[in-house]
Structures are given as C-alpha cells and as structure tokens.
Design an enzyme around this catalytic site. Structure first.
Site, short mmCIF file in Angstrom:
data_model
loop_
_atom_site.label_atom_id
_atom_site.label_comp_id
_atom_site.label_asym_id
_atom_site.label_seq_id
_atom_site.Cartn_x
_atom_site.Cartn_y
_atom_site.Cartn_z
N TRP A 136 -21.21 52.00 -35.42
CA TRP A 136 -21.38 53.35 -35.96
C TRP A 136 -21.67 53.38 -37.46
CZ3 TRP A 136 -17.85 53.17 -39.72
CH2 TRP A 136 -16.75 52.31 -39.52
N ASN A 137 -21.53 52.25 -38.16
CA ASN A 137 -21.60 52.34 -39.63
C ASN A 137 -23.03 52.49 -40.14
OD1 ASN A 137 -22.01 49.73 -38.78
ND2 ASN A 137 -21.01 48.78 -40.53
N LYS B 174 -27.28 50.50 -26.74
CA LYS B 174 -26.09 51.35 -26.65
C LYS B 174 -25.54 51.58 -28.06
CE LYS B 174 -21.69 51.08 -26.27
NZ LYS B 174 -21.31 52.32 -26.97
N PRO B 175 -25.68 52.82 -28.56
CA PRO B 175 -25.06 53.12 -29.85
C PRO B 175 -23.55 53.28 -29.66
CG PRO B 175 -26.09 55.10 -28.95
CD PRO B 175 -26.38 53.97 -27.99
N GLU C 49 -23.87 39.52 -34.81
CA GLU C 49 -23.69 39.85 -36.23
C GLU C 49 -22.32 40.50 -36.32
OE1 GLU C 49 -25.74 38.94 -38.45
OE2 GLU C 49 -27.62 38.63 -37.40
N GLY D 87 -18.05 40.60 -38.14
CA GLY D 87 -17.38 41.04 -39.36
C GLY D 87 -17.57 40.09 -40.53
N CYS E 271 -20.75 45.77 -43.11
CA CYS E 271 -20.41 44.37 -42.84
C CYS E 271 -20.61 43.56 -44.11
CB CYS E 271 -21.28 43.84 -41.72
SG CYS E 271 -23.02 44.05 -42.01
N GLU F 108 -10.58 41.38 -42.41
CA GLU F 108 -11.71 42.19 -42.87
C GLU F 108 -11.18 43.57 -43.25
OE1 GLU F 108 -14.71 43.42 -39.98
OE2 GLU F 108 -16.19 43.43 -41.59
N LYS G 146 -19.41 30.83 -39.39
CA LYS G 146 -18.02 30.88 -38.94
C LYS G 146 -17.80 32.12 -38.05
CE LYS G 146 -16.09 30.19 -43.16
NZ LYS G 146 -15.08 29.80 -44.16
N GLY H 181 -20.42 35.21 -36.91
CA GLY H 181 -21.44 35.27 -35.87
C GLY H 181 -22.43 34.14 -35.91
N GLU I 49 -31.00 37.81 -37.95
CA GLU I 49 -31.83 39.01 -37.93
C GLU I 49 -32.65 38.99 -39.22
OE1 GLU I 49 -29.20 42.41 -37.09
OE2 GLU I 49 -29.52 41.99 -34.96
#
Ligand code: NDP
Length: 512
Positions: free
Chosen positions: A177-178, A201-202, A276, A278, A310, A411, A481, A484, A488
């Site tokens: 969502w960010n 899928k959002p 992708e 945290g 992120c 995080e 690490k 992920g 991209e």
C-alpha cells in the site's frame, strides 16, 4: 451499501487496526464491484472491504473482495490473452504499452486525489509517485527495441548456437500500500514488454488507484486480459493467486515474513519468484561530509511518505566529532515539518496509512526508549485536535538507543529516526552491517577512499555517496540478505521476466 452495523469488528478490521465507522454518512461510501478482468470491471463474490481515509479514519468506499473463483477468472483471462500478446513483435508491444501509458498520463489529475485519499500521502507526493510510475512504463517502452538474445557462431564446424529470450507466461504481481502504482509498474513494465501477461493484486487497503490505472491502460489500447487486477485480502486473494498452477512467476513487494510465505507457496511447480522485501537502510555521516546536505537528506529520507518506504533512511551513524551539529539540524527540520491531511494546503507529511501501523511504530519507539536512548522530538500523535481522528504520528528522533533495541534491529516503517554516534568508519560499517536487512545505504564523505571502502563493504543492493536516496530506472535495484532477491529496474529486470533457451543449429556429425 453493505457496511456492517453490528458493532463487532471483522477479522479484516482487527488485522488492519481500523473500524468501519457507523457514523459515516451513507452517501459518502461508494461501492465498487471489485476486480478488473478481461478489460472490464468484474463483480467479485467475496465480502466488501472498506477503503479508509487515513486522514480521518473513516471509510469512504468499499470494494468487494475476490474469491478463489474470481482469481481463477483473472488467471484464465490472462492465459487467454497470452498467445496473441507474446507473439507480437517486441517493438509492437512497446508501441501499445507506450500509447496506453500516455493515456494514463492524460488522466493524472484524476488519479492524484484518489491516491491521496486511500493512501494518505500528500497531493504532491501522489503526483510524484504517479509520474514515476508512468516514467517507468515509458522506460521499458524505450527498451523494447533493445531486448536481444545472443548468437555464438562456430560452436563446431558448421554449427551455430543461439540464445533465445522468451516470456514466461502469466505473472502474478503482489503490491503493498505504500507506493501502489510505482511498485506495480516496476513489475508490469518489464513483464509486459517481455511478452508476459500480468494479474496484479494491490493491498486490500489501496485498491482504487490501481483499478482505475488498469481501466485507463485498457482505454488507452492495452488488449483485454493482458493486464488484470484482483482485489481482496492477501490471505485469500493473494494466496489463491500465488498458488494458482497457471501462474508461472510471482513478483512480490512487501514484508519479509510474507515474502517467506510466498517462497513456500511457490515451491510446488518451482515457480519463479522475485522478492522486494523490508529494509533498514543505514546512513553514515563522516566528519568531512557536507553536514547541511547530509542532514537534509536524512530528514527527507526518513520522513518522506510518512516514513513508510522500503528505501528510507532508517538508521543514522554519525561520527561523534560532528554529531551534535547533525542531530540539532535533523531535529530542527523534524520540528518544522507541517503534519496534516494529505489534501490540505501546505502539508508536508500526511498520516500513517493505518491505525495498526501507527500502533506498531509507537510500540517500537516505546520499547526502544524503555531500553535506553534519548527522545529529542515526537514520540507520539501530534497534539492538534483537528488531527485526532486520523492515523497521525509526529516526526520522531531518538539518539543513542542500545544497539540491540527494536529501532536498531527491526524495520521501522514510520516517521521515527534513530541516530547513533560512532568513532570512525570501521565502527559505522560494522554497525550498518549488523542488520538482517540489506536494501539501501548511503555514505556522506568528501574522501574518495572512504567512499570506495564503504561502497565495497556495506552489505546492501544500493549505496548512495553524497546523494539522497533516489531510485533510477536505469540501475538495477534489489535487496540482499532478508531484503529479498531478484532485481527490478535496469535492463536486469527483463531477465527476471524471461527464460533463455539455447538452440543449436547444424550437427558436427553431418559433416564428412
Ligand atoms: P505485506 O507483506 O503485509 O503485504 C504486501 C502485499 O502482499 C499486500 O498486497 C498484501 O495484501 C499481500 N499479502 C499479504 N499476505 C499475503 C499472502 N499470504 N499471500 C499473498 N499475498 C499476501 O506488506 P506491508 O503491507 O506491510 O507493506 C510494507 C512492507 O513492504 C515493508 O516491510 C516494506 O519494507 C516492504 N516494501 C518493500 C519494498 C522493496 O522494494 N523492497 C518497497 C516497498 C515496501 P493485503 O494487504 O491485502 O493483505
């Protein structure tokens, strides 16, 4: 209008820390049927999920969630569209995506307030995000004429080798969502150009901008079924999509625990996965740095998007000899930030996205301060009564908390920044690497040797030197690490949406 009036919290409400407001005027809650499948709005069979405005805590829309059958319909549409789409010339795919992206750009002014209302970010940040999303589509349109395989002549006398680059099939794109649209387009653009079809899928809390984005791409000429969107929860719609046997690859952006779950769901059938996840990006400020520029970058890097990114400055390590000046500058910037609803004039930082996210952040700050460290500003919701209903949290700075406290090891996904004094570069790098994450990092120094050392030794997918943490389409981006794997952006992203095949033409045995 199907909002529950029972007063009981649904499991979705409990999970997301929101409540469907019984006092919400009926006429303000608009019902959406749900998914976008095969070039048209599709009525989902699942329960309606509220979409809440983070600035006032009230639902203003509801979107029906996808059931297993709805997910099946979306994957079937993407499968049906795949042969014709994958057989087009790559440049033709680029032409079509480019035309569709330009159509979205013409409707930017309509998308901006929708994104602000469902996500919470400022109108300015919504404009930046949507513009970036379209730029990313256009970047891969440009690369569509550069997608090449390889030729190795003379493997044996009269024998040539070719390396073909072929699409995978149906790709699932799962997005948080960010940054609902940039994180979508990071996947959509290379996937489509490479010849795949995509079902996205959002997040359940931010479906509206993505649905309209898909509709606009379709109006702009993207063929039916090439890009489909399903709405709903991660646990039902997300898992059904990831587990679908006809999905060949999953591109996921989200938290590390859900990323781990995605890997296990992708084991049957050995699906391709990019993750992708945290981050807890360290920033190192040396004693020879431009301290004013570094402090600005720290403030921008931590408080942008209300700290919910992120890639963000999540830990600052500053040389002790210049620490007081840097800390004073960061704190003064944090105190000056204008916090308010994203659509209010002059707002620089909006609310957090959910009450649950705010509670988690507040808990991390409280547990950290209980262990040690000094709170220099923030540490809770702003006092302004006008902001009381929204999910606001003031810009927060904590100095020298213990190195094993939550703000150091977890995080921190909100506007709270820990700062530590360190003796030298060795200590700073050691602390920077003492994290399970490895997404971004930055170093501020005028000394070329220090810069080189830091770039080589910090365990992260990106290191910025004397630069704010801006992501470029031209460069590959991805975590190390627990942040992920896979890339991209860059030409590299295309590799994650294609398979190579080696072809040998001619046989040495045919020769006399
Ligand atoms: P989550 O992992 O909770 O959710 C991300 C997406 O996955 C949402 O669409 C969610 O749906 C869906 N999802 C949740 N559970 C499942 C499941 N079991 N199967 C399939 N899909 C599922 O992440 P957050 O919402 O907490 O997002 C923030 C996280 O994302 C942070 O950790 C942040 O660092 C990371 N992030 C990483 C980035 C990167 O590029 N490395 C960029 C931006 C964010 P729903 O919400 O509807 O449940």
């Amino acid at each position: 209008m199907r909002l529950s009036r029972s007063g009981r919290r649904s499991s979705w409400e409990r999970e997301h820390g929101v409540r469907r407001s019984v006092s919400t005027p009926l006429q303000t809650v608009k019902t959406h049927p749900g998914s976008f499948i095969g070039g048209a709005r599709h009525r989902n069979a699942g329960e309606p999920l509220p979409v809440v405005n983070p600035a006032d805590g009230r639902p203003f829309a509801e979107v029906q969630a996808a059931s297993q059958a709805d997910v099946d319909a979306a994957v079937e549409a993407a499968c049906a569209a795949y042969p014709a789409w994958s057989e087009l010339a790559v440049s033709k795919r680029g032409e079509i995506v480019g035309r569709a992206a330009r159509h979205v750009a013409e409707h930017l002014e309509e998308l901006i307030p929708t994104l602000t209302r469902e996500q919470g970010k400022t109108l300015r940040d919504s404009r930046i995000e949507l513009t970036r999303a379209i730029d990313t589509l256009m970047h891969y349109v440009g690369l569509s004429k550069a997608l090449r395989g390889a030729h190795t002549p003379g493997l044996d006398p009269g024998v040539d080798g070719f390396v073909l680059r072929l699409p995978l099939g149906v790709v699932a794109a799962i997005v948080p969502w960010n940054f609902p649209t940039t994180l979508l387009c990071n996947k959509l653009a290379p996937a489509l150009i490479a010849g795949n079809t995509v079902v996205a899928k959002p997040a359940g809390t931010t479906p509206l901008t993505t649905l309209r984005f898909a509709e606009l791409l379709s109006e702009g000429g993207l063929p039916d079924g090439v890009f489909d969107v399903i709405t709903g929860t991660g646990s039902v719609a997300g898992e059904a999509l990831v587990s679908h046997p006809q999905v060949r690859k999953v591109a996921f952006t989200g938290s590390t625990p859900v990323g781990e779950r995605i890997i296990s769901l992708c084991a049957p059938g050995v699906k391709r996965v990019t993750l992708e996840l945290g981050g807890s990006d360290p920033m190192i400020i040396c004693d020879d740095a431009d301290l004013a520029a570094a402090s600005s970058a720290a403030s921008m890097g931590r408080f942008y998007n209300c700290g919910q990114a992120c890639l963000a400055i999540k830990r600052v390590y500053v040389f002790a000899s210049v620490a007081d000046e840097v800390i004073e500058s960061i704190v003064s910037k944090a105190k000056r930030l204008r916090v308010g609803p994203g659509d209010a004039k002059g707002t620089q930082m909006g609310p957090m996205h959910t009450a649950g996210g705010r509670a988690e952040l507040a808990g991390q700050v409280e547990r950290t301060l209980a262990a040690g460290g000094e709170l220099l500003t923030g540490g809770g919701a702003p006092a302004d009564p006008e902001l009381a209903e929204g999910f606001f949290y003031g810009p927060t700075v904590v100095v020298d908390p213990p190195h094993d406290s939550p703000m150091a090891t977890e995080e921190v996904f909100g506007p709270a920044l820990p700062v530590w004094r360190v003796a030298d570069l060795d200590e700073a790098i050691e602390r920077a690497n003492a994290s399970p994450f490895g997404l971004g990092s930055s170093v501020w120094t005028k000394d070329l040797d220090r810069a080189r050392q830091a770039a080589a030794r910090i365990e992260a997918g990106y290191t910025w030197i004397n630069s704010r943490t801006k992501v470029y389409d031209e460069l590959p981006f991805g975590g190390w690490k627990a942040s992920g794997y896979g890339k991209e952006h860059g030409e590299e992203a295309l590799e994650y949406y294609t398979e190579t095949k080696s072809v040998v033409i001619g046989s040495p045995d045919d020769r006399p």
